[in-house]
Design a protein around this motif. Structure first.
Motif, PDB file in Angstrom:
ATOM      1  N   THR A   1       0.857  -1.196   0.000  1.00 51.57           N
ATOM      2  CA  THR A   1       0.000   0.000   0.000  1.00 51.57           C
ATOM      3  C   THR A   1       0.888   1.239   0.000  1.00 51.57           C
ATOM      4  OG1 THR A   1      -1.686  -1.197   1.244  1.00 51.57           O
ATOM      5  CG2 THR A   1      -1.843   1.197   1.209  1.00 51.57           C
ATOM      6  N   LEU A   2       0.609   2.133  -0.972  1.00 60.99           N
ATOM      7  CA  LEU A   2       1.457   3.324  -1.167  1.00 60.99           C
ATOM      8  C   LEU A   2       0.572   4.567  -1.140  1.00 60.99           C
ATOM      9  CD1 LEU A   2       4.242   4.578  -1.974  1.00 60.99           C
ATOM     10  CD2 LEU A   2       3.509   4.308  -4.334  1.00 60.99           C
ATOM     11  N   ASP A   3       0.967   5.558  -0.356  1.00 69.04           N
ATOM     12  CA  ASP A   3       0.288   6.857  -0.299  1.00 69.04           C
ATOM     13  C   ASP A   3       1.344   7.951  -0.379  1.00 69.04           C
ATOM     14  OD1 ASP A   3      -2.479   6.125  -0.009  1.00 69.04           O
ATOM     15  OD2 ASP A   3      -1.954   5.401   2.000  1.00 69.04           O
ATOM     16  N   VAL A   4       1.054   8.955  -1.227  1.00 69.29           N
ATOM     17  CA  VAL A   4       1.980  10.077  -1.434  1.00 69.29           C
ATOM     18  C   VAL A   4       1.237  11.366  -1.127  1.00 69.29           C
ATOM     19  CG1 VAL A   4       3.415  11.321  -3.086  1.00 69.29           C
ATOM     20  CG2 VAL A   4       3.297   8.824  -3.173  1.00 69.29           C
ATOM     21  N   LEU A   5       1.861  12.257  -0.354  1.00 65.20           N
ATOM     22  CA  LEU A   5       1.311  13.567  -0.018  1.00 65.20           C
ATOM     23  C   LEU A   5       2.293  14.639  -0.459  1.00 65.20           C
ATOM     24  CD1 LEU A   5      -0.050  12.850   3.570  1.00 65.20           C
ATOM     25  CD2 LEU A   5      -1.333  12.876   1.430  1.00 65.20           C
ATOM     26  N   LEU A   6       1.778  15.655  -1.141  1.00 65.69           N
ATOM     27  CA  LEU A   6       2.613  16.754  -1.624  1.00 65.69           C
ATOM     28  C   LEU A   6       2.779  17.781  -0.507  1.00 65.69           C
ATOM     29  CD1 LEU A   6       4.101  17.964  -4.066  1.00 65.69           C
ATOM     30  CD2 LEU A   6       1.972  19.096  -4.695  1.00 65.69           C
ATOM     31  N   TYR A   7       4.020  18.027  -0.130  1.00 67.46           N
ATOM     32  CA  TYR A   7       4.321  18.928   0.984  1.00 67.46           C
ATOM     33  C   TYR A   7       4.732  20.319   0.503  1.00 67.46           C
ATOM     34  CZ  TYR A   7       5.908  20.179   5.685  1.00 67.46           C
ATOM     35  OH  TYR A   7       6.059  20.774   6.903  1.00 67.46           O
TER      36      TYR A   7
ATOM     37  N   VAL B   1      -9.195  12.886  -1.105  1.00 66.82           N
ATOM     38  CA  VAL B   1      -8.536  12.939   0.204  1.00 66.82           C
ATOM     39  C   VAL B   1      -7.093  13.400   0.052  1.00 66.82           C
ATOM     40  CG1 VAL B   1      -7.815  11.564   2.188  1.00 66.82           C
ATOM     41  CG2 VAL B   1     -10.049  11.161   1.144  1.00 66.82           C
ATOM     42  N   VAL B   2      -6.387  12.873  -0.952  1.00 72.78           N
ATOM     43  CA  VAL B   2      -4.989  13.272  -1.167  1.00 72.78           C
ATOM     44  C   VAL B   2      -4.904  14.759  -1.483  1.00 72.78           C
ATOM     45  CG1 VAL B   2      -3.013  12.957  -2.678  1.00 72.78           C
ATOM     46  CG2 VAL B   2      -4.270  10.966  -1.865  1.00 72.78           C
ATOM     47  N   THR B   3      -5.825  15.261  -2.329  1.00 71.21           N
ATOM     48  CA  THR B   3      -5.812  16.685  -2.674  1.00 71.21           C
ATOM     49  C   THR B   3      -6.076  17.550  -1.447  1.00 71.21           C
ATOM     50  OG1 THR B   3      -6.594  16.156  -4.899  1.00 71.21           O
ATOM     51  CG2 THR B   3      -6.868  18.422  -4.150  1.00 71.21           C
ATOM     52  N   ARG B   4      -7.065  17.173  -0.642  1.00 71.61           N
ATOM     53  CA  ARG B   4      -7.400  17.970   0.538  1.00 71.61           C
ATOM     54  C   ARG B   4      -6.263  17.995   1.547  1.00 71.61           C
ATOM     55  NH1 ARG B   4      -9.235  16.373   5.252  1.00 71.61           N
ATOM     56  NH2 ARG B   4      -9.708  14.273   4.469  1.00 71.61           N
ATOM     57  N   VAL B   5      -5.687  16.822   1.836  1.00 71.14           N
ATOM     58  CA  VAL B   5      -4.604  16.761   2.825  1.00 71.14           C
ATOM     59  C   VAL B   5      -3.371  17.501   2.317  1.00 71.14           C
ATOM     60  CG1 VAL B   5      -3.092  15.204   4.106  1.00 71.14           C
ATOM     61  CG2 VAL B   5      -5.490  14.603   3.776  1.00 71.14           C
ATOM     62  N   SER B   6      -3.088  17.392   1.018  1.00 73.80           N
ATOM     63  CA  SER B   6      -1.923  18.088   0.458  1.00 73.80           C
ATOM     64  C   SER B   6      -2.094  19.598   0.562  1.00 73.80           C
ATOM     65  CB  SER B   6      -1.715  17.666  -0.995  1.00 73.80           C
ATOM     66  OG  SER B   6      -1.415  16.285  -1.079  1.00 73.80           O
ATOM     67  N   ARG B   7      -3.303  20.083   0.334  1.00 71.18           N
ATOM     68  CA  ARG B   7      -3.540  21.522   0.471  1.00 71.18           C
ATOM     69  C   ARG B   7      -3.353  21.973   1.916  1.00 71.18           C
ATOM     70  NH1 ARG B   7      -8.966  22.235  -3.282  1.00 71.18           N
ATOM     71  NH2 ARG B   7      -7.899  22.207  -5.314  1.00 71.18           N
ATOM     72  N   GLU B   8      -3.789  21.150   2.855  1.00 68.03           N
ATOM     73  CA  GLU B   8      -3.615  21.521   4.263  1.00 68.03           C
ATOM     74  C   GLU B   8      -2.150  21.488   4.680  1.00 68.03           C
ATOM     75  OE1 GLU B   8      -6.053  18.788   6.322  1.00 68.03           O
ATOM     76  OE2 GLU B   8      -7.973  19.700   5.704  1.00 68.03           O
ATOM     77  N   MET B   9      -1.378  20.562   4.099  1.00 69.89           N
ATOM     78  CA  MET B   9       0.035  20.435   4.476  1.00 69.89           C
ATOM     79  C   MET B   9       0.946  21.358   3.692  1.00 69.89           C
ATOM     80  SD  MET B   9       0.328  16.297   4.734  1.00 69.89           S
ATOM     81  CE  MET B   9       2.106  16.433   4.827  1.00 69.89           C
ATOM     82  N   MET B  10       0.469  21.959   2.622  1.00 71.06           N
ATOM     83  CA  MET B  10       1.332  22.723   1.713  1.00 71.06           C
ATOM     84  C   MET B  10       2.015  23.860   2.459  1.00 71.06           C
ATOM     85  SD  MET B  10       2.253  22.684  -1.495  1.00 71.06           S
ATOM     86  CE  MET B  10       0.945  21.713  -2.208  1.00 71.06           C
ATOM     87  N   ARG B  11       3.338  23.927   2.292  1.00 74.19           N
ATOM     88  CA  ARG B  11       4.136  24.965   2.939  1.00 74.19           C
ATOM     89  C   ARG B  11       4.560  26.069   1.973  1.00 74.19           C
ATOM     90  NH1 ARG B  11       1.930  23.134   6.371  1.00 74.19           N
ATOM     91  NH2 ARG B  11       2.642  22.254   8.337  1.00 74.19           N
TER      92      ARG B  11
ATOM     93  N   MET C   1      -4.486  16.612  -7.062  1.00 73.69           N
ATOM     94  CA  MET C   1      -3.627  15.443  -7.233  1.00 73.69           C
ATOM     95  C   MET C   1      -4.550  14.235  -7.447  1.00 73.69           C
ATOM     96  SD  MET C   1      -0.825  13.721  -4.662  1.00 73.69           S
ATOM     97  CE  MET C   1       0.280  15.115  -4.693  1.00 73.69           C
ATOM     98  N   VAL C   2      -4.380  13.576  -8.584  1.00 72.42           N
ATOM     99  CA  VAL C   2      -5.229  12.451  -8.970  1.00 72.42           C
ATOM    100  C   VAL C   2      -4.417  11.170  -8.881  1.00 72.42           C
ATOM    101  CG1 VAL C   2      -6.663  11.464 -10.792  1.00 72.42           C
ATOM    102  CG2 VAL C   2      -6.567  13.947 -10.482  1.00 72.42           C
ATOM    103  N   VAL C   3      -5.014  10.137  -8.255  1.00 75.68           N
ATOM    104  CA  VAL C   3      -4.352   8.844  -8.071  1.00 75.68           C
ATOM    105  C   VAL C   3      -5.011   7.830  -8.998  1.00 75.68           C
ATOM    106  CG1 VAL C   3      -3.610   7.118  -6.419  1.00 75.68           C
ATOM    107  CG2 VAL C   3      -4.007   9.466  -5.668  1.00 75.68           C
ATOM    108  N   THR C   4      -4.210   7.115  -9.792  1.00 78.47           N
ATOM    109  CA  THR C   4      -4.731   6.078 -10.694  1.00 78.47           C
ATOM    110  C   THR C   4      -3.840   4.840 -10.612  1.00 78.47           C
ATOM    111  OG1 THR C   4      -3.466   7.053 -12.527  1.00 78.47           O
ATOM    112  CG2 THR C   4      -5.773   7.709 -12.307  1.00 78.47           C
TER     113      THR C   4
END
Length: 753
Positions: A55-61, A188-198, A208-211
């Motif tokens: 299982t792989l999850d990527v978040l844009l920081y 979920v990835v898009t929302r969390v990445s926006r919250e974490m974006m520095r 961010m789209v996951v396929t």
């Protein structure tokens, strides 16, 4: 004995449970050491046919950089990986509820994941520890700065939207060995990445789209996960620092058409602006890649403006070439005219000499036979070559005759000698020719100065002065000029004007158009006031208004002007005085405009009131007309009712007469009353049926347009509107009537019983 045994057993369990409460006990239980090959040498499955589910999850920081020239995308990401290890498992109850343990990454097997777009290895060290859980799941979290390639689409630069992919896959394992999946979906990835974006640099993160995708490489299937990052460029800085400056350069180039074509200032200005645009293009070339499939719109924009400026430069070059060519042609014509004038002077000298001979021979009153024509010839030559007053003394008649001949020669080309024989008669009635003085400005110009003083001028040669824009200093003093023409105000190139010792009574209203005028001499004229536009001469530094019958306020502002300093003070004070007058005129004009607007508003208000009164009058007329029609209708209805009633009375009388003849006498009183009530009820019902038929015919058939149906329709409409207004009252009335009718029926029934 038995109690001691149970006590000993309880103490032993307590000691053993206390001894298994450390992480090391868990590791000892699992036999997890660096020397145990079962945990890091091979894929941790009991059966090699079972795939390891990763299982792989990527978040844009953060978005650190986007290099358009190299087409490189540099993001900062968090990567979370989790997989199942079949060799790891324990019961948390046996180890004081320990559910996870952190161990070094070297002692565990890790999946060989790679990123296809990655072009540079991450220099940051990986996470030193990973997490193992009691159910066998292993989790590792790494933060990485990825230097990946991304194909840029810069057609709409700087309003472009870029899409970059991060493709994760195994290096050597197929989909039968490692199966990739993700826990969080795209939202979920898009929302969390926006919250974490520095930080986002010059970009705005969009989504961010996951396929999941299965790829086949040489018959080798591999499971991949693709993270598609979409971002938009912030274009405000490019608009301010690049697009608008180029547009301003174009405006500067267009404004250069106002520069005079004489000299090289215009050409050098255009070349400078063109070089500035070239520098901006070099800056753009450093930003954009050279491998774009389509030419960016901003490059087309720069090339278009560059082409327009180049055409403008070529137009200036061609125009300057034509002007230079025209100047050469004019110089040639001037040289030819000078040659012609020299020849004409020689011819005139010859004619004057011959006329002198003729005069002495035929009609000279003071001539003496002792003087030969050859002796008098130098006198004629000297009078023709010089126009000064110092001539050789000759007789008055002879000198006057020579002047007449010179006027003839100056007004026309040389004529035959016999033409001048008749001029001897002019000696008896001497007079001057009207065209004896010809003004030639070219002879009056010295550098940038034109000296027209003492020329006995009555008007200013505006058209001639306009032909010499470089002549900025004009001396018109000591003449008989009474007024300046309006065209004089178009000579905006004038810097110094001397109009002293003339007969000026007024100045043109548009004198303020001479914006470059710095020196103005109006000494000894007949001026009383100055035009209001005089306040617009902002460049005026020197002014002389002495010996003019000025009005008191203007004379006080002008002062004496006895020296240079007082003349400069005169210019300053007069400008201030005229500006005050200009302000008063402006205020008066504003007041006049306000009064006109107020009058206009009053007129509009009166117009609106008149229209409202007319509208009210029309409404009253319509209401009166409607009331009139209603009254007519009621009168017609009453007449019809009276006629019907009269007919009924006549019929009743006939019936009563017939009954009297047959001797049928009704003695009981209630019976005639009952028959009368029934008859009235029948008549009323008949009238209602007739009226309903008339209304139906007028409302539902083609008769509704006839004149007889108009009052019926009006009455019906009024009745319906009244009924709608009285709906509640009508309902109550109907209810009361129905209840009264029911009571009447019940009473009638009881009376019959």
């Amino acid at each position: 004995m038995l109690a001691g045994f149970f006590l000993l057993l309880f103490i032993t369990d307590t000691v053993s449970s206390e001894e298994n409460c450390s992480y090391q006990d868990v590791l000892n239980y699992l036999n997890l050491t660096k020397n145990n090959d079962n945990f890091f040498m091979t894929r941790p499955v009991n059966d090699h046919r079972n795939a390891t589910k990763l299982t792989l999850d990527v978040l844009l920081y953060a978005i650190l950089d986007m290099k358009e020239k190299e087409q490189v995308f540099v993001p900062y990401v968090w990567i979370v990986k989790s997989w199942q290890n079949n060799y790891i498992q324990w019961n948390p109850d046996d180890f004081c509820d320990i559910r996870f343990v952190n161990v070094p990454t070297e002692v565990m097997w890790k999946p060989d994941l790679t990123i296809e777009e990655m072009i540079e290895k991450d220099k940051a060290p990986p996470a030193p520890y990973l997490v193992i859980e009691f159910n066998g799941y292993v989790t590792t979290i790494n933060d990485q700065v990825l230097v990946s390639t991304c194909r840029m689409h810069i057609y709409k630069f700087p309003f472009d939207v870029q899409v970059c992919n991060l493709t994760f896959k195994s290096v050597i394992h197929s989909d039968e060995e490692i199966s990739l999946s993700h826990n969080a979906d795209s939202s979920v990835v898009t929302r969390v990445s926006r919250e974490m974006m520095r930080t986002q640099s010059e970009w705005v993160f969009i989504s961010m789209v996951v396929t999941d995708k299965m790829i086949n490489i040489f018959g080798f299937n591999q499971s991949t996960i693709i993270y598609t990052i979409t971002m938009k460029r912030q274009s405000a800085l490019y608009i301010i620092n690049f697009i608008l400056p180029i547009l301003f350069f174009l405006c500067l180039d267009l404004s250069s058409f106002l520069i005079s074509e004489h000299g090289g200032e215009k050409l050098s200005f255009k070349v400078t602006v063109l070089l500035a645009v070239t520098v901006m293009q070099l800056v753009l070339n450093e930003i954009l890649p050279s491998t774009s499939n389509r030419i960016p719109l901003i490059a087309v924009y720069c090339i278009g403006i560059f082409a327009l400026m180049l055409l403008s430069l070529l137009e200036t070059i061609v125009l300057m070439y034509l002007i230079e060519k025209d100047n050469k042609t004019e110089k040639k014509k001037e040289n030819l005219n000078e040659d012609f004038e020299n020849k004409q002077v020689k011819t005139n000298l010859h004619i004057l000499g011959e006329v002198n001979k003729l005069f002495l021979c035929e009609c000279g009153p003071d001539s003496s036979p002792d003087k030969t024509p050859r002796e008098l010839l130098p006198v004629a030559k000297e009078s023709a070559l010089t126009e000064t007053r110092s001539r050789r003394p000759v007789s008055a008649f002879h000198a006057h005759f020579v002047r007449i001949v010179k006027s003839h020669l100056s007004s026309a080309s040389a004529r035959p000698l016999h033409v001048y024989t008749g001029l001897c008669q002019d000696l008896l009635n001497p007079r001057m020719s009207k065209n004896s003085k010809v003004l030639n400005l070219r002879d009056k110009i010295n550098g940038n100065e034109v000296d027209l003083s003492l020329c006995n001028l009555t008007e200013v040669p505006v058209k001639e002065l306009a032909l010499f824009p470089k002549a900025t200093v004009v001396d018109l003093s000591c003449n008989n000029i009474t007024s300046l023409p309006p065209e004089f105000c178009s000579l905006t190139h004038l810097v110094k004007v001397d109009l002293s010792k003339n007969q000026l009574t007024c100045l043109p209203d548009d004198l303020g158009n001479l914006v470059n005028l710095q020196h103005l001499d109006l000494y000894n004229n007949k001026l009383t006031v100055l035009p209001v536009s005089f306040s617009q001469l902002r460049s005026l530094k020197w002014l002389d208004l002495k010996d003019n019958p000025l009005e008191p306020g203007l004379a006080k502002a002008a002062g004496d002007c006895l020296d240079e300093k007082q003349c400069k003070q005169c210019a300053t004070k007069v400008l201030q005085h005229m500006r005050a007058i200009q302000d008063e005129v402006d205020r008066a004009r504003e007041k006049r405009l306000l009064r006109e607007k107020e009058l206009e508003r009053k007129r509009e208000a009166k117009q609106r009131e008149r229209e409202a009164r007319e509208k009210e009058a029309r409404k009253r007329e319509k209401a009166e007309e409607k009331e009139k029609r209603r009254k007519e209708y009621n009168a017609q209805k009453a007449a019809l009712a009276a006629q019907e009633q009269q007919k009924k009375k006549e019929e009743k009388k006939k019936k009563n007469g017939q009954a009297a003849d047959k001797k049928v006498i009704v003695k009981s009183a209630p019976k005639p009353q009952q028959s009368f009530v029934g008859l009235m009820f029948k008549l009323l019902l008949l009238l209602l049926l007739g009226f309903a038929g008339v209304v139906a015919a007028c409302r539902l058939t083609d008769l509704q347009k006839e004149a007889m149906c108009v009052p019926v329709n009006v009455a019906v409409d009024d009745s319906l509107s009244w009924a709608r207004e009285q709906e509640v009252v009508v309902r109550q009335l109907v209810l009361k009537l129905s209840s009264a009718f029911k009571e009447f029926l019940e009473s009638a029934q009881t009376s019959k019983n």
